[in-house]
Design an enzyme around this catalytic site. Structure first.
Site, mmCIF file in Angstrom:
data_model
loop_
_atom_site.group_PDB
_atom_site.id
_atom_site.type_symbol
_atom_site.label_atom_id
_atom_site.label_comp_id
_atom_site.label_asym_id
_atom_site.label_seq_id
_atom_site.Cartn_x
_atom_site.Cartn_y
_atom_site.Cartn_z
ATOM 1 C CB SER A 160 -0.999 0.017 1.154
ATOM 2 O OG SER A 160 -0.592 -0.739 2.214
ATOM 3 C CG HIS B 126 -3.280 -0.618 -2.818
ATOM 4 N ND1 HIS B 126 -3.602 0.664 -2.440
ATOM 5 C CD2 HIS B 126 -3.254 -1.340 -1.664
ATOM 6 C CE1 HIS B 126 -3.752 0.708 -1.133
ATOM 7 N NE2 HIS B 126 -3.555 -0.486 -0.654
ATOM 8 C CD GLU C 111 -4.764 3.498 -4.901
ATOM 9 O OE1 GLU C 111 -4.682 4.725 -4.975
ATOM 10 O OE2 GLU C 111 -4.246 2.852 -3.953
ATOM 11 C CG ASN D 175 -3.892 4.104 1.742
ATOM 12 O OD1 ASN D 175 -5.087 4.302 1.968
ATOM 13 N ND2 ASN D 175 -3.347 2.909 1.790
#
Ligand code: 3H9
Length: 702
Positions: A414, A435, A447, A485
């Site tokens: 991540s 991801h 992702e 994130n």
């Protein structure tokens, strides 16, 4: 047989006394102005055609009519209006049959409700999904359907927007029969002859008795929907429209439906939801993938059988892929098998799998191994091990040694640098980030993180995989946290700053849920585990800029072993077995201590202040992410947040919301906040440029 092409979008011909009216507006036969005009002309032709005794309306290609043409919303209306056209169909003296295949949705189903008989093909789905676009059915759906199937069944259908399969539609009384024929034209001709043989006449749902409703039913619906809708208007407006069917005559009910429909058509929520619809389709259209074919994927390897690895395995298994999962030793492999079996069992219980499919997957499609040699035939391997570059190095060296040429090697990291991971191997062109979000077999977002050397067909394969898994892929560039994130880290910090300045975590969660988020940020932290954020803060501490403002109260909770839901305490207290927490005065005490240490006098913050700061932090970082090319366009950020971060869909995503608020107002907020903390609130240059040029984020989506 006579043939007449009334308009390019609608064809008319007569076979053995049956007029066949064919809507041909690919890909989904949306009711564009050309289709409405074509249908209007075809109905006039049928009414006057002495050769035709009954008409069937069918859709050419893969589907009946999937609804009004969404692209026309917000533009000047053009005649004929759909409700009038449908009324003309219903008023026809000779019977009209709609033959439903593929998806008969929205205005498409409303056309069918205006027809006198409805025949479905076995795989057909019917529904009124307008609510998902911020609308209500606006061409008689809220007035004709309750007369046909009653108030409760209608509200279940239109407030959820979920389509039902043909069999359910038959049970509800939406369709009259299911044909076993797979061709709409053939099925329609056979059914029409059958009706003619029976002397069938025009049968109008508008002339059926108004539906009855038990006292209190509509209020119960309103109460239930107000809770679920989290600020979205259209589900509640559906109830108002259906109520009109119970209290007004048909014509007045139609007028009421129109007023309600038009009020929603003008609403920002409609614009936001339709933006979301098109953004989700545009996000996979990447210039770099034009003409590039994806690699074939049938066998998938997964490294690591923890929560993520097992979830990814189940996602693949549920969608027809073969999975070999590698663990360090037999015990860990057995543990992973237990997790995968449990998750597949959940899918069986929820009816997503039949017993035979479930047993077949476990017997034939899934296996574990401890030796990487078991991956020699894998087309794609997804690594989901501990987030440490040393551990990943070991994994990718082994994969490079054992996997066949052309196999794609993916990391589910991540935040780690995937360029560095790619460089571990001798095949950086085959390395990519995939991801997934937890739980990986449920969450929609994927992702697709693209390092510098990745081959275009590997990127195309990431997108093709997402489609196969029923997910939405967003292309992301390499940086700490990628799109989602990275932005999360910024607005999460803004939330912590607000706590230091006077809001409680509970104030913040409440304000953001009132805005429409599924959960507040502190509830999310408790659910994910506070130890995750703690680990991230420790990782980033050495590189932290000395000007950054860092809150310590979450660390204090972690030091006390309060990791959130899994330990029964975090920001909230979770009574044994409960997922719903209650505020904890002890947490407020820790926060007060920290404020006292910092010499902060807490200020009260109302919901609007909280939302403005939180959104400003999110949008500002998102603008930097777009400017750096980490996200290709603002719409990629919107889709990321809608499908992976619980962003309220009726707000369209952070960038659409920013345009709605207005970038000049947003920039003014950022500049004002920067007076308090110039380091954190540095406005993105992209926002300054857009404001200077009078542009919006939407202008960058083209
Ligand atoms: C309504 O009907 C209001 C009425 O009550 C009252 C009016 C007065 N219009 O999704 P896909 C395009 S509201 C225009 O990838 P799938 C879509 O953008 C409407 N375009 O395919 C895409 O274009 P592109 C109620 C539409 O097989 C292409 O078609 N109806 C429309 O995965 C293929 O779409 C709905 O809400 C449209 N209505 O799924 C249904 N629909 O290739 C909305 C699709 O350029 N549509 N397009 O990217 C859907 O749910 C899905 O598209 C459907 C097919 C299930 C039909």
């Amino acid at each position: 047989m006579t043939t007449l092409l009334t308009q390019a979008a609608v064809a008319y011909d007569v076979t053995d006394g049956v007029a066949v009216i064919t809507v041909q507006n690919p890909p989904v036969n949306a009711l564009s102005v050309a289709v409405r005009r074509g249908l209007d002309a075809a109905i006039s032709r049928f009414a006057a055609d002495a050769e035709a005794h009954i008409a069937v309306i069918i859709g050419a290609g893969r589907t009946f009519i999937a609804g009004a043409d969404i692209k026309e919303f917000g533009k000047p209306p053009q005649e004929p209006r759909l409700p009038d056209l449908i009324q003309r169909i219903e008023d026809t003296e000779k019977p009209v049959v709609a033959v439903l295949h593929g998806t008969a949705l929205g205005g498409g189903l409303e056309v069918a409700l205006g027809a006198h008989y409805r025949l479905a093909l076995p795989g057909a789905k019917v529904g009124l999904p307008e609510v998902t676009l911020g609308l209500i059915p606006g061409a008689g759906g809220t007035q004709r359907l309750p007369r046909l199937i009653g108030v409760d069944a209608t509200l279940t259908l239109i407030t959820s927007g979920r389509p039902v399969p043909a069999q359910k539609a038959l049970e509800l009384g939406i369709v009259d029969q299911i044909s076993q024929d797979s061709d709409p034209r053939t099925a329609g001709l056979v059914y029409a002859q059958h009706l003619l043989g029976q002397g069938a006449v025009a049968r109008r749902s508008s002339e059926m008795d108004a539906p009855g409703v038990a006292a209190g039913t509509l209020d119960e619906w309103r109460g239930k929907l107000a809770q679920k809708a989290r600020g979205q208007l259209s589900p509640l407006v559906c109830v108002d429209a259906v109520e009109a069917a119970t209290t007004l005559d048909f014509a007045s009910g139609m007028k009421r439906e129109r007023e309600l429909f038009l009020s929603l058509l003008d609403s920002p929520q409609r614009a936001a939801l339709i933006h979301a619809f098109f953004a989700e389709r545009k996000v996979s259209k990447l210039p770099e993938l034009q003409g590039i074919a994806a690699r074939e994927i049938t066998e998938v390897g997964i490294i690591g059988g923890g929560t993520m690895g097992a979830g990814i395995a189940v996602s693949c298994l549920l969608n027809g892929l073969d999975v070999t999962l590698i663990e360090r030793n037999e015990d860990a492999a057995a543990q992973a098998t237990t997790t995968v079996t449990r998750l597949l069992g959940d899918s069986l219980r929820r009816g997503k799998l039949s017993k035979a499919q479930h047993d077949g997957i476990l017997a034939d499609d899934f296996r574990t191994a401890t030796d990487y040699k078991a991956l020699s035939q894998a087309d794609l391997v997804i690594e989901a091990v501990f987030e440490s570059m040393d551990v990943k190095r070991d994994v990718f060296q082994k994969l490079d040694a054992e996997c066949k040429a052309g196999a794609i090697l993916a990391s589910n990291t991540s935040y780690l640098d995937i360029n560095e991971i790619a460089a571990i191997t001798n095949r950086p062109q085959d390395v990519i980030g995939l991801h997934f979000f937890s739980p990986a077999h449920v969450m929609k977002l994927l992702e697709v993180v693209v390092p510098d050397a990745t081959a275009p067909d590997v990127v195309a394969t990431g997108f093709a995989l997402a489609k196969k898994l029923g997910k939405i892929a967003v292309r992301a560039g390499v940086c700490d946290g990628f799109i989602g994130n990275r932005i999360l880290a910024t607005y999460r910090a803004a939330a912590d700053h607000m706590v230091l300045d006077g809001a409680s975590p509970y104030d913040i969660d409440r304000a953001l849920k009132a805005f429409g988020f599924a959960m507040g940020p502190f509830e999310v932290s408790d659910l994910a585990g506070l130890d995750i954020g703690w680990a991230t803060r420790k990782r980033k501490a050495p590189t932290l800029d000395p000007r950054a403002r860092v809150a310590k109260f979450a660390d204090r909770l972690c030091e006390l072993g309060r990791f959130g839901q899994k330990t029964g305490r975090g920001f909230y207290i979770y009574p044994e077995g409960s997922r719903r927490g209650t505020p904890d005065p002890e947490v407020l005490g820790f926060i007060d201590d920290e404020r006292a240490d910092l010499g902060i006098t807490p200020q009260r913050m109302d919901d609007e202040t909280i939302v403005r700061r939180y959104m400003a932090a999110m949008i500002n970082e998102a603008a930097k992410v777009v400017a750096e090319g980490i996200a290709l366009r603002p719409l990629d950020v919107d889709v990321t947040f809608l499908s992976g971060y619980g962003f309220p869909r009726h707000r369209g995503g952070p960038m659409h919301y920013a345009d709605e608020v207005g970038l000049p107002a947003l920039l003014a907020d950022l500049e004002r906040y920067a007076e308090e903390d110039a380091y954190f609130w540095q406005p993105a240059q992209l926002i300054r440029d857009l404001v200077a040029n009078g542009q919006t984020f939407a202008s960058l989506n083209e």
